[in-house]
Every structure is written in C-alpha cells, then in structure tokens.
Design an enzyme around this catalytic site. Structure first.
Site, mmCIF file in Angstrom:
data_model
loop_
_atom_site.group_PDB
_atom_site.id
_atom_site.type_symbol
_atom_site.label_atom_id
_atom_site.label_comp_id
_atom_site.label_asym_id
_atom_site.label_seq_id
_atom_site.Cartn_x
_atom_site.Cartn_y
_atom_site.Cartn_z
ATOM 1 N N LYS A 110 56.369 34.890 30.530
ATOM 2 C CA LYS A 110 56.558 36.328 29.935
ATOM 3 C C LYS A 110 57.011 37.220 31.053
ATOM 4 O O LYS A 110 57.678 38.057 30.546
ATOM 5 C CB LYS A 110 55.082 36.836 29.399
ATOM 6 C CG LYS A 110 53.915 36.942 30.484
ATOM 7 C CD LYS A 110 53.214 36.056 30.934
ATOM 8 C CE LYS A 110 52.605 34.848 30.295
ATOM 9 N NZ LYS A 110 51.159 34.795 30.169
ATOM 10 N N LYS A 210 54.255 41.276 27.777
ATOM 11 C CA LYS A 210 54.167 40.822 26.274
ATOM 12 C C LYS A 210 54.568 41.956 25.337
ATOM 13 O O LYS A 210 55.221 41.363 24.374
ATOM 14 C CB LYS A 210 52.891 40.170 25.961
ATOM 15 C CG LYS A 210 52.467 38.910 26.756
ATOM 16 C CD LYS A 210 50.800 38.628 26.763
ATOM 17 C CE LYS A 210 50.558 37.069 27.466
ATOM 18 N NZ LYS A 210 49.310 37.235 27.819
HETATM 19 P P1 NAP Z 1 49.304 26.982 36.970
HETATM 20 O O1 NAP Z 1 48.140 26.333 36.534
HETATM 21 O O2 NAP Z 1 49.047 28.009 38.108
HETATM 22 O O3 NAP Z 1 50.607 26.023 37.024
HETATM 23 C C1 NAP Z 1 51.721 26.276 37.561
HETATM 24 C C2 NAP Z 1 52.290 25.092 37.802
HETATM 25 O O4 NAP Z 1 53.642 25.387 38.555
HETATM 26 C C3 NAP Z 1 51.715 24.176 39.117
HETATM 27 O O5 NAP Z 1 51.653 22.749 38.662
HETATM 28 C C4 NAP Z 1 52.495 24.469 40.396
HETATM 29 O O6 NAP Z 1 52.441 23.274 41.153
HETATM 30 C C5 NAP Z 1 53.910 24.411 39.668
HETATM 31 N N1 NAP Z 1 54.899 25.178 40.617
HETATM 32 C C6 NAP Z 1 54.771 26.585 41.129
HETATM 33 N N2 NAP Z 1 55.696 26.912 41.782
HETATM 34 C C7 NAP Z 1 56.396 25.558 41.960
HETATM 35 C C8 NAP Z 1 57.692 25.151 42.602
HETATM 36 N N3 NAP Z 1 58.296 25.990 43.343
HETATM 37 N N4 NAP Z 1 58.015 23.820 42.431
HETATM 38 C C9 NAP Z 1 57.641 23.165 41.473
HETATM 39 N N5 NAP Z 1 56.517 23.767 40.689
HETATM 40 C C10 NAP Z 1 55.887 24.626 40.919
HETATM 41 O O7 NAP Z 1 49.732 28.228 36.140
HETATM 42 P P2 NAP Z 1 49.688 27.927 34.376
HETATM 43 O O8 NAP Z 1 48.333 28.742 33.796
HETATM 44 O O9 NAP Z 1 49.872 26.612 34.135
HETATM 45 O O10 NAP Z 1 50.877 29.174 33.997
HETATM 46 C C11 NAP Z 1 52.355 28.656 33.761
HETATM 47 C C12 NAP Z 1 52.959 29.623 32.945
HETATM 48 O O11 NAP Z 1 52.605 29.496 31.800
HETATM 49 C C13 NAP Z 1 53.005 30.994 33.592
HETATM 50 O O12 NAP Z 1 54.233 31.807 33.354
HETATM 51 C C14 NAP Z 1 52.075 31.716 32.635
HETATM 52 O O13 NAP Z 1 52.260 33.177 32.630
HETATM 53 C C15 NAP Z 1 52.293 31.166 31.434
HETATM 54 N N6 NAP Z 1 51.190 31.140 30.551
HETATM 55 C C16 NAP Z 1 49.924 30.631 30.699
HETATM 56 C C17 NAP Z 1 49.022 30.449 29.903
HETATM 57 C C18 NAP Z 1 47.540 30.164 30.150
HETATM 58 O O14 NAP Z 1 46.673 30.230 29.535
HETATM 59 N N7 NAP Z 1 47.394 29.546 31.348
HETATM 60 C C19 NAP Z 1 49.242 31.032 28.531
HETATM 61 C C20 NAP Z 1 50.441 31.231 28.201
HETATM 62 C C21 NAP Z 1 51.451 31.298 29.203
HETATM 63 P P3 NAP Z 1 50.950 22.726 41.788
HETATM 64 O O15 NAP Z 1 50.298 22.398 40.662
HETATM 65 O O16 NAP Z 1 51.651 21.444 42.608
HETATM 66 O O17 NAP Z 1 50.616 23.969 42.654
HETATM 67 N N1 HSE Z 2 46.861 35.137 31.276
HETATM 68 C C1 HSE Z 2 47.201 35.143 30.352
HETATM 69 C C2 HSE Z 2 46.266 35.733 29.164
HETATM 70 C C3 HSE Z 2 47.669 33.752 29.651
HETATM 71 O O1 HSE Z 2 45.130 35.775 29.737
HETATM 72 O O2 HSE Z 2 46.580 36.371 28.060
HETATM 73 C C4 HSE Z 2 48.373 33.628 28.205
HETATM 74 O O3 HSE Z 2 49.522 34.394 28.228
#
Ligand code: NAP
Ligand code: HSE
Length: 347
Positions: A110, A210
């Site tokens: 986002k 968002k």
């Molecule tokens: P996360 O758990 O921190 O995962 C991020 C991933 O990206 C990790 O696997 C990390 O590798 C990898 N990464 C980071 N930098 C990198 C690089 N330079 N090269 C290769 N891999 C790299 O985060 P997440 O919660 O999944 O969120 C990811 C995205 O989705 C964000 O944009 C977030 O805003 C969005 N999002 C999240 C949610 C949610 O509920 N969590 C919902 C909607 C949207 P490592 O594992 O090796 O550290």
């Molecule tokens: N950190 C975000 C939230 C993940 O709590 O809404 C979903 O975009």
C-alpha cells in the site's frame, strides 16, 4: 511484447513472510479450484527472501528460495511476479524491473501504491502488462475491484471506513481484555497483522495510504496526502477506552473522504473517533475492516471482512492472479476449458 497461453503459469514470489507464505499456502490448498475456474495451474517456481535460513510457512518448498529478487524478476522462466516484500526499497525497483521484463505484477504494497501507483500503472500499460493491488487495501475484502467496476451510475458522496486491521484489533483488545495499547500491539504483531514497522499502523500512515488507493480506485484521482489531517491511535490510553465504554461509545480509527458532484475528492481525514452504538462502524471488531460507500441512488453500502492476516491477504492476491489470467485469455473465468494451460510472457 505479447502474452500467450500455455499449460502452467509460473509465479515468481518476492517476499515469503506473512503474506508471501500465505500466497504459497493458498495456491497449494486451492490449486484444483483455480484450475477449474481459470483453466490454468498457478505454480510458485521461485521465491526471493532476505534470509535463506529463516523458518517458513510449511507449504513453502525451500528449494525454491533465493536471496536475489532481481534474478526472479528477470527470469524468463517466470510468467508473473507477486511482490510481498513491503516498503519502498527495493520493492519499487523490483516492480519496475518485472514490468520492464514484460511481466504483470500483483502486489500487496500500500505504501508503494499510494506514493507511486499512477507512475507504476502507466509503466505497466506502456509495456502492455498489468499491475493489480487488491491486497493493498482492506485485506481480503474486494474493495478496489468494487470501486473500480461498480458505481458508474451513482454519484458517490462519501467513503468512510475502518481500514487498518491492527488498529482495530488493538482498540478491541483494549476494550474487551483490558490490556494496554502496547500489549495489544504485541499480540497483533504475533498474529502477523502489523506492518514490519508497526508505527505505520498506530500512527495512521498505513490508513492514509489505503485512503489514497481507495480514492483513486473510485475517482481516478488522488488526494494531496500532505494536506490531510492524520492522527493515529498511539496516544489512546486504557483509561480513554474505559471512559468511552461507560459513555456508550467505542474508539475506532476511521478514514473518510467526500466527493463533489463531479466525483472529485474534496476533503478527507484520518484519525480516531469515539463512535456511538448507532454508527455502522461501531460493531466492526478485532482485525475486521469495513468500508461504507454512500451513493446518491443506492444509499449506504458497507463492505466488511478480514482486514489483515496471511490467508485473507493471500486470498486477494490469488484472486488478482486469477483475474489477470482470465482477462488475458479473454474468457469469463467460469467458462474456461478445464484443460490446464500455461501462460508465458515473450519479450
Ligand atoms: P513480512 O512478514 O515482514 O514479510 C516480508 C518478506 O519480504 C520477508 O519474507 C522478507 O524476507 C522479504 N524481504 C524483505 N526485503 C527483501 C529483500 N530486499 N529481498 C528479498 N526479500 C525481502 O511482511 P508481510 O506482513 O508479509 O507484508 C508484506 C507486504 O504485504 C507489505 O507491503 C504489507 O504492507 C502488505 N500487507 C500485509 C498484510 C498483513 O496482514 N501482514 C496485509 C495486507 C498487505 P525474510 O523473511 O528473509 O526477512
Ligand atoms: N498492517 C496492516 C493492517 C496490514 O493492520 O491493516 C493489512 O494491510
């Protein structure tokens, strides 16, 4: 560049944390359903991460892991790229590179979409590929799709919603369990709801991003983010929550944007509001999100569902992948032949 259909669609995944791991799991669990509706199997063939030694979702084949996102984007054996790394760097470069290599991209990012969405969409259009980002707002709720494809006859007057799952979870836990904001935030982090930097959640930036994406999806034009009053929930104490409860109110983190008769966004805000029980957002609890859309013909339509978390978010990403695939084959998804096919991007 042209895109042709073949037997299996090869997905390159950037990031394998909460969301990326969820995508691998969702594609594995619903493989048959996806083949049935899209006519193709979506297979993750390469996964870029930062740390090759970290524990992963049990559905992840560790042989697919590498620590070179650029190699995944450039790989001619990858048809489509899913970006789930988050943040601006290197996510922006990675998406640009994937697009320039003729690959469509699906992202959950986002921050990147709010700050660079139009630029990336133009780049994708110029290259003849697509950029999808349903997962970037309201988790598993199909809000972008709804705002982009519906409400052509209605004049939408206002969007108002709860768009950050972490804030809503934290406020609900404070009210129901009597825990502090920091205790509830730690719980949200453990459950995978919070951003890598959780100040993005509790200081309101995530919600502001968002709101920008939702506004653009509906109006085709965005807001001046610097001009929007933005507040998070960081300063809300347990005493504030208890005081609101005894007054029959509930603190919620609410975003709002109003539109003029021509559909242009005119005013917006992001911040905590102590809602009364008659407000439709009052009962949206835990990690749930909701978006109330006010149309001049329909009245108020409210979309509600899980706003964060691995599978809810992966659901939106996989629906985008299927949407991309079925648009590419120019057939309605449910009418595609069940024969598995694969899509390839030729430069
Ligand atoms: P996360 O758990 O921190 O995962 C991020 C991933 O990206 C990790 O696997 C990390 O590798 C990898 N990464 C980071 N930098 C990198 C690089 N330079 N090269 C290769 N891999 C790299 O985060 P997440 O919660 O999944 O969120 C990811 C995205 O989705 C964000 O944009 C977030 O805003 C969005 N999002 C999240 C949610 C949610 O509920 N969590 C919902 C909607 C949207 P490592 O594992 O090796 O550290
Ligand atoms: N950190 C975000 C939230 C993940 O709590 O809404 C979903 O975009």
């Amino acid at each position: 560049m042209s895109e042709r259909v073949r037997p299996v669609v090869r997905v390159g995944l950037l990031g394998c944390g909460v969301v990326g791991g969820g995508v691998v799991e969702a594609l594995a669990r619903n493989r048959d359903r996806i083949v049935e509706t899209s006519g193709a199997a979506l297979e993750v063939r390469r996964i870029a991460v930062r740390d090759l030694r970290k524990a992963r979702n049990l559905y992840v084949d560790r042989d697919l892991l590498c620590d070179d996102w650029a190699a995944v984007c450039a790989d001619p054996a990858i048809d489509v790229v899913v970006e789930a790394m988050g943040g601006l760097h290197p996510a922006r470069d990675a998406i640009v590179q994937a697009i320039d290599c003729g690959k469509s991209v699906v992202t959950a990012n986002k921050q990147l979409l709010a700050l660079y969405g139009p630029e990336l969409e133009q780049r994708a259009a110029a290259r003849g590929v697509s950029l999808y980002y349903e997962a970037s707002v309201l988790g598993g709720i199909p809000a972008v799709h709804t705002l982009q494809t519906y409400f052509a006859a209605n004049r939408v007057r206002r969007l108002r919603g709860i768009v950050n799952g972490t804030c809503n979870f934290v406020l609900t836990r404070m009210e129901e369990a009597g825990v502090t904001l920091h205790e509830a935030l730690a719980e949200a982090q453990r459950l995978g709801y919070a951003e890598a930097d959780p100040s993005q959640d509790i200081d309101g930036d995530d919600a502001l991003y968002k709101l920008q994406i939702l506004t653009r999806a509906l109006a085709g034009q965005g807001l001046d983010l610097a001009a929007i009053p933005k507040q998070g929930i960081r300063s809300i104490t347990l005493a504030d929550v208890q005081k609101a409860t005894s007054a029959g109110r509930r603190w919620k983190h609410v975003v709002e944007v109003s539109f003029d008769d021509k559909g242009r966004p005119v005013s917006a805000s992001v911040g905590p509001v102590a809602l009364t029980a008659d407000d439709p957002l009052y009962r949206v609890g835990g990690v749930q999100n909701a978006l109330a859309i006010e149309g001049d013909l329909v009245g108020e339509v409210t979309l509600m569902g899980p706003g964060a978390g691995a599978l809810a978010t992966a659901s939106a990403i996989v629906e985008d992948l299927v949407k991309w695939l079925t648009r590419l084959t120019s057939l309605p998804s449910h009418h595609l032949a069940p024969t598995p096919r694969v899509l390839v991007c030729s430069p």
